[in-house]
Design a protein around this motif. Structure first.
Motif, PDB file in Angstrom:
ATOM      1  N   THR A   1       0.849  -1.186   0.000  1.00  0.00           N
ATOM      2  CA  THR A   1       0.000   0.000   0.000  1.00  0.00           C
ATOM      3  C   THR A   1       0.886   1.238   0.000  1.00  0.00           C
ATOM      4  OG1 THR A   1      -0.263  -0.577   2.331  1.00  0.00           O
ATOM      5  CG2 THR A   1      -2.205  -0.733   0.968  1.00  0.00           C
ATOM      6  N   MET A   2       0.305   2.374  -0.360  1.00  0.00           N
ATOM      7  CA  MET A   2       1.101   3.585  -0.552  1.00  0.00           C
ATOM      8  C   MET A   2       1.820   4.035   0.720  1.00  0.00           C
ATOM      9  SD  MET A   2       1.060   4.626  -3.735  1.00  0.00           S
ATOM     10  CE  MET A   2       1.322   2.895  -4.102  1.00  0.00           C
ATOM     11  N   GLY A   3       1.182   3.906   1.866  1.00  0.00           N
ATOM     12  CA  GLY A   3       1.814   4.323   3.119  1.00  0.00           C
ATOM     13  C   GLY A   3       3.065   3.520   3.430  1.00  0.00           C
ATOM     14  N   PRO A   4       2.964   2.183   3.518  1.00  0.00           N
ATOM     15  CA  PRO A   4       4.159   1.370   3.747  1.00  0.00           C
ATOM     16  C   PRO A   4       5.218   1.528   2.656  1.00  0.00           C
ATOM     17  CG  PRO A   4       2.221   0.109   4.293  1.00  0.00           C
ATOM     18  CD  PRO A   4       1.733   1.392   3.665  1.00  0.00           C
TER      19      PRO A   4
ATOM     20  N   ALA B   1      11.718   5.654   2.337  1.00  0.00           N
ATOM     21  CA  ALA B   1      12.371   6.638   3.203  1.00  0.00           C
ATOM     22  C   ALA B   1      13.333   5.999   4.199  1.00  0.00           C
ATOM     23  CB  ALA B   1      11.312   7.447   3.949  1.00  0.00           C
ATOM     24  N   GLY B   2      13.335   4.667   4.260  1.00  0.00           N
ATOM     25  CA  GLY B   2      14.232   3.981   5.185  1.00  0.00           C
ATOM     26  C   GLY B   2      13.674   3.810   6.576  1.00  0.00           C
ATOM     27  N   THR B   3      12.337   3.921   6.707  1.00  0.00           N
ATOM     28  CA  THR B   3      11.731   3.783   8.035  1.00  0.00           C
ATOM     29  C   THR B   3      10.875   2.528   8.156  1.00  0.00           C
ATOM     30  OG1 THR B   3       9.879   5.217   7.366  1.00  0.00           O
ATOM     31  CG2 THR B   3      11.750   6.263   8.481  1.00  0.00           C
ATOM     32  N   ASN B   4      11.065   1.562   7.244  1.00  0.00           N
ATOM     33  CA  ASN B   4      10.393   0.269   7.363  1.00  0.00           C
ATOM     34  C   ASN B   4      10.946  -0.437   8.595  1.00  0.00           C
ATOM     35  OD1 ASN B   4       9.744  -2.564   7.043  1.00  0.00           O
ATOM     36  ND2 ASN B   4       9.398  -2.218   4.866  1.00  0.00           N
ATOM     37  N   PRO B   5      10.083  -0.833   9.547  1.00  0.00           N
ATOM     38  CA  PRO B   5      10.578  -1.429  10.797  1.00  0.00           C
ATOM     39  C   PRO B   5      11.315  -2.747  10.602  1.00  0.00           C
ATOM     40  CG  PRO B   5       8.187  -1.618  10.628  1.00  0.00           C
ATOM     41  CD  PRO B   5       8.616  -0.712   9.530  1.00  0.00           C
ATOM     42  N   ILE B   6      11.142  -3.393   9.449  1.00  0.00           N
ATOM     43  CA  ILE B   6      11.827  -4.655   9.196  1.00  0.00           C
ATOM     44  C   ILE B   6      13.329  -4.434   9.018  1.00  0.00           C
ATOM     45  CG2 ILE B   6      12.082  -6.523   7.481  1.00  0.00           C
ATOM     46  CD1 ILE B   6       9.042  -6.350   7.108  1.00  0.00           C
TER      47      ILE B   6
ATOM     48  N   VAL C   1       4.203   7.575  -5.324  1.00  0.00           N
ATOM     49  CA  VAL C   1       5.276   7.302  -4.368  1.00  0.00           C
ATOM     50  C   VAL C   1       6.458   6.575  -4.997  1.00  0.00           C
ATOM     51  CG1 VAL C   1       5.854   6.010  -2.264  1.00  0.00           C
ATOM     52  CG2 VAL C   1       3.710   7.287  -2.384  1.00  0.00           C
ATOM     53  N   MET C   2       6.197   5.470  -5.694  1.00  0.00           N
ATOM     54  CA  MET C   2       7.255   4.571  -6.156  1.00  0.00           C
ATOM     55  C   MET C   2       7.687   4.865  -7.585  1.00  0.00           C
ATOM     56  SD  MET C   2       5.860   0.896  -4.730  1.00  0.00           S
ATOM     57  CE  MET C   2       4.168   1.224  -5.242  1.00  0.00           C
ATOM     58  N   MET C   3       8.927   4.520  -7.877  1.00  0.00           N
ATOM     59  CA  MET C   3       9.401   4.509  -9.256  1.00  0.00           C
ATOM     60  C   MET C   3       8.688   3.377  -9.993  1.00  0.00           C
ATOM     61  SD  MET C   3      11.797   6.899  -9.504  1.00  0.00           S
ATOM     62  CE  MET C   3      13.025   6.482 -10.741  1.00  0.00           C
ATOM     63  N   TRP C   4       8.413   3.575 -11.263  1.00  0.00           N
ATOM     64  CA  TRP C   4       7.786   2.545 -12.082  1.00  0.00           C
ATOM     65  C   TRP C   4       8.841   1.592 -12.636  1.00  0.00           C
ATOM     66  CZ3 TRP C   4       2.674   1.553 -13.033  1.00  0.00           C
ATOM     67  CH2 TRP C   4       1.752   2.526 -12.620  1.00  0.00           C
ATOM     68  N   HIS C   5       8.496   0.316 -12.733  1.00  0.00           N
ATOM     69  CA  HIS C   5       9.332  -0.615 -13.488  1.00  0.00           C
ATOM     70  C   HIS C   5       9.213  -0.235 -14.966  1.00  0.00           C
ATOM     71  CE1 HIS C   5      10.928  -4.199 -15.378  1.00  0.00           C
ATOM     72  NE2 HIS C   5      11.407  -4.574 -14.197  1.00  0.00           N
ATOM     73  N   PRO C   6      10.314  -0.211 -15.723  1.00  0.00           N
ATOM     74  CA  PRO C   6      10.240   0.197 -17.130  1.00  0.00           C
ATOM     75  C   PRO C   6       9.234  -0.602 -17.960  1.00  0.00           C
ATOM     76  CG  PRO C   6      12.520   0.051 -16.422  1.00  0.00           C
ATOM     77  CD  PRO C   6      11.693  -0.492 -15.287  1.00  0.00           C
TER      78      PRO C   6
END
Length: 334
Positions: free
Chosen positions: A94-97, A103-108, A306-311
């Protein structure tokens, strides 16, 4: 990440599927660098991600004559990590995660910017919905008692990431519980939970099963509560249609977050183009996989901010949906 503990559901293309997909396969004859098999990171059983993701994995495997699988995972946060590292070729988020992972704030993996997971295609909106047993007497958010035991889904899921914050924003004081969707639905029915607060595509299988077995209340936000959440979180206004559940007699006011399928950015352009073509070119077939796919439509490509697209995905939407995707939003085109 304990990927060795994931339950893996492999779909192997049969001779019949190979014959059925022969014409399609010939149309995508350039298979240089294609993997012989692929996995799709989903979420827990009983949730929409698992049903939807396993369904399109099966569809793509059959059409392309490959071995495909859906993996049970911890959901969007973990899928971003699995796809970024290449442990899974595809996943769903989802867009939030996605924004937190980039941004480097994924808790994993705190501090790791997961920039090698690329947008592939729009899936559907995830409404945030609250369910309680009718016998509880809870009919609104304000009636949730202090200290209520609330199940928020698997740890690290979109639901677990955002719904507790939303409840705190609305002044609810609760005990936080985690688990798979089906397990939490069973705990609610057994009286071990007071409320379940799920963020998942509707209908949520676990909620549909609950309403067959017992009387439930699907609790909507008030206009004021909805406005407060819209102000505080990256979500959109959403109404859960009464046709979604037999319990509903009129639309239920909610909020939602867009879901996107993601691909490892290093996958061959022709492979991802072929996968997107299968999923996006026949919506009726996708709706048969899961009703939430009614929103899996080419025109919703612009919901990714949010994300870059795959070409390969970007090329499909530019050629088939009139998408105008900036070069700086396509991986490798910067």
């Amino acid at each position: 990440m304990k990927t060795n503990a994931f339950a893996k559901f492999t779909v192997v293309a049969t001779a019949t599927a190979l014959t059925t997909g022969m014409a399609f396969a010939e149309a995508h004859a350039d298979r240089e660098g294609w993997p012989e098999s692929f996995t799709v990171g989903t979420a827990s059983q009983g949730g929409t991600y698992f049903a939807y993701g396993s369904g399109w994995a099966n569809l793509v495997a059959e059409e392309l004559g490959l071995s495909g699988s859906g993996e049970v995972t911890g959901g969007p946060m973990q899928n971003m990590a699995l796809v970024h590292t290449g442990e899974a070729q595809f996943g769903m988020t989802t867009m939030g995660p996605a924004a937190e992972s980039l941004a480097g704030t994924n808790p994993i993996a705190p501090g790791l910017q997961m920039t090698n997971a690329c947008a592939m295609f729009p899936m559907y909106q995830t409404p945030f919905s609250i369910t309680a047993l009718s016998s509880s007497g809870i009919t609104s958010v304000s009636e949730i008692p202090e200290g209520a035991r609330i199940g928020f889904g698997p740890a690290g899921s979109t639901s677990d990431t955002y719904f507790p914050r939303m409840m705190e924003e609305l002044g609810v004081v609760f005990e936080r519980r985690n688990g798979g969707w089906s397990d939490l639905g069973g705990q609610l029915q057994d009286g071990l939970l007071d409320v379940i607060a799920f963020a998942a595509g509707v209908p949520v299988p676990a909620v549909s099963q609950l309403e067959v077995q017992t009387d439930i209340n699907i609790i909507e936000f008030t206009e004021e509560e909805q406005a407060q959440i819209l102000e505080a979180f990256p979500v959109s206004q959403f109404d859960i249609a009464p046709s979604t559940y037999t319990t509903l007699e009129e639309p239920a006011r909610s909020v939602s977050m867009w879901n996107f399928a993601i691909a490892n950015c290093d996958l061959p352009e022709s492979f991802v183009y072929a996968v997107v073509d299968i999923v996006m070119s026949d919506n009726e077939r996708m709706v048969n996989v899961h009703r939430a796919a009614a929103s899996t439509l080419p025109e919703n490509w612009d919901r990714n901010t949010v994300m870059m697209w795959h070409p390969g995905a970007a090329r499909w939407f530019e050629e088939n949906a009139g998408a105008d995707i900036p070069d700086d939003m396509i991986h490798g085109d910067m």
